[in-house]
Design a protein around this motif. Structure first.
Motif: not given
Ligand SMILES: Cc1cc2nc3c(=O)[nH]c(=O)nc-3n(C[C@H](O)[C@H](O)[C@H](O)COP(=O)(O)OP(=O)(O)OC[C@H]3O[C@@H](n4cnc5c(N)ncnc54)[C@H](O)[C@@H]3O)c2cc1C
Length: 401
Positions: A48-75
């Motif tokens: 997160x470019x040096x920021x402490x953004x949580x939650x940060x969630x890292x997925x098996x394909x190496x991608x991540x989501x920072x502060x995702x909504x439930x909709x973003x997580x579902x997708x």
């Protein structure tokens, strides 16, 4: 194997929401508390470019989501949230044991069936560590395993399922079709609707509770009490009728039952109070409340300690019961049905002996129904029975059309 890594902190509400969302969908993840894991801080900052953004969630394909909504997580985890068609023979609201059983029966009868569940399929059974009283499994079965079997069987017969989609309203348009609206804004129609939304045990909301449910914290003594045969102490939270009844039941498995009640007096019936007060194994702690639950230090993830607060003095005592049973109430999941079908004074759905509500075409089964026994085998039995009633109802409608 756990492939999703969730970085956050225990005080962060968005982290708790993301944890709950994944747990509800029964998606395994590894939790990293960045406050006790310096490497976790480094990972979060790198992503997160040096920021402490949580939650940060890292997925098996190496991608991540920072502060995702439930909709973003579902997708991201590939959940289908829109159904393939708009009209079905039967829409089942709630994909727990009752709903899934009805779906299996209905689909075998060639009824086009859609199940919509606000969380993950399997209902309460799916989040139960182990089921020991469900017939056919002499050695018991894991709740998630049993739920997966229900889902596979339903899907084998072509039942369509939606997860992480709440139903927000059901409307009777008076033209022989019912309208089911979901939180995604979609509308689906059917000639019959089954309400199988279950009920939710009230929680203490004390720190640590969520992670220890099924691992030392329980809501059903009949289901889980026998696991504690020969234990030193069990704790019951709640001094109402359920707490007292279940405390008496649990006393057969353990040397001591401590009933913790936050009020000045027990609230159960006089008869139950007398039985509890005269029981040699039962101790009562009035004006006390649970402050926190702690896991064992051995990494087992099991309950290790309960911090109980004396509400008068503020003193906190650490106790070590083998298990804790919470009986502070049960709420039916019927908030979205107000004004549609008859509910009893506690909010459970009233049905006739054929499982039909006061609205033609709307049926109810399982834990959400008034008079249900809150047991898995009963929910499955009601699911089968209501499917047969629904078939008969649809046949009669067709014959009269
Ligand atoms: C921790 C625990 C342990 C248990 N252990 C045992 C045991 O050992 N033996 C036993 O016999 N029973 C046990 N039970 C009870 C058993 O799990 C329930 O009786 C059974 O699951 C009830 O099935 P159901 O389908 O009626 O409801 P549920 O299982 O509650 O399923 C209802 C479903 O409806 C969904 N829903 C709710 N509202 C909406 C909405 N608005 N829109 C869409 N979906 C919605 C929910 O997400 C849920 O998936 C246990 C329960 C718990 C909580």
């Amino acid at each position: 194997m756990v492939d999703i890594k969730l970085y956050g902190a225990s005080w962060c509400p968005d982290c708790r929401r993301a944890k709950k969302f994944l747990a509800d969908q029964r998606v395994p993840y590894e939790w990293h508390d960045i406050e006790s894991d310096p490497d976790g801080v480094r990972v979060v900052q790198e992503r997160n470019d040096g920021k402490n953004t949580i939650p940060t969630i890292i997925f098996p394909d190496g991608s991540h989501l920072a502060e995702p909504s439930n909709e973003e997580l579902a997708e991201k985890i590939g959940l289908e949230r829109v159904a393939m068609q708009h009209v079905y023979d039967l829409i089942i609201i709630g994909g727990g044991p009752a709903g899934l059983t009805t779906a299996i029966y209905a689909a075998r009868e060639n009824l086009e069936t859609l199940i919509v569940d606000s969380k993950g399929l399997g209902g309460q059974a799916g989040i139960t560590e182990r089921l020991d009283n469900y017939p056919g499994f002499p050695d018991g079965i894991g709740g998630a395993d049993l739920a997966d079997r229900f889902v596979k069987q339903a899907e084998r017969y072509g039942v369509e399922t939606l997860q992480a989609v709440s139903v927000t309203s059901v409307t009777d348009d008076g033209h022989r079709e019912l309208d089911v609206e979901t939180a995604t804004g979609d509308h689906y129609h059917a000639r019959a609707v089954l309400l199988a939304t279950g009920s939710s045990y009230r929680r203490t909301d004390a720190e640590g509770e969520e992670d220890l449910i099924g691992a030392g914290i329980h809501f059903c003594a009949t289901c889980d009490g026998p696991f504690y045969r020969g234990s030193e102490e069990l704790m019951v939270i709640g001094g109402g009728n359920s707490g007292l009844e279940e405390g008496l039941f649990l006393a057969q498995f353990t040397n001591r039952v401590t009933i913790v009640e936050q009020g000045d007096a027990l609230r159960g019936s006089r008869l139950l109070q007398d039985k509890v007060l005269n029981h040699p194994k039962i101790e009562i702690q009035l004006r006390h409340g649970v402050k926190a639950f702690r896991s064992k230090d051995d990494g087992s993830g099991k309950l290790g300690a309960v911090l109980v607060e004396d509400l008068a003095s503020g003193e906190v005592i650490e106790r070590h019961p083998a298990g804790v049973f919470v009986f502070i109430g049960l709420d039916p999941n019927t908030g979205f049905l107000q004004g549609l079908v008859s509910l009893d004074e506690r909010g459970f759905i009233v049905t006739d002996p054929m499982f039909m509500t006061n609205v033609p075409g709307i049926f109810a089964a399982g834990d959400v129904r008034q008079g249900s026994t809150k047991q898995l085998a009963s929910a499955v039995g009601e699911g089968a029975a209501v499917a047969i009633q629904i078939r008969g109802y649809l046949d009669r409608m067709e014959a009269s059309a």
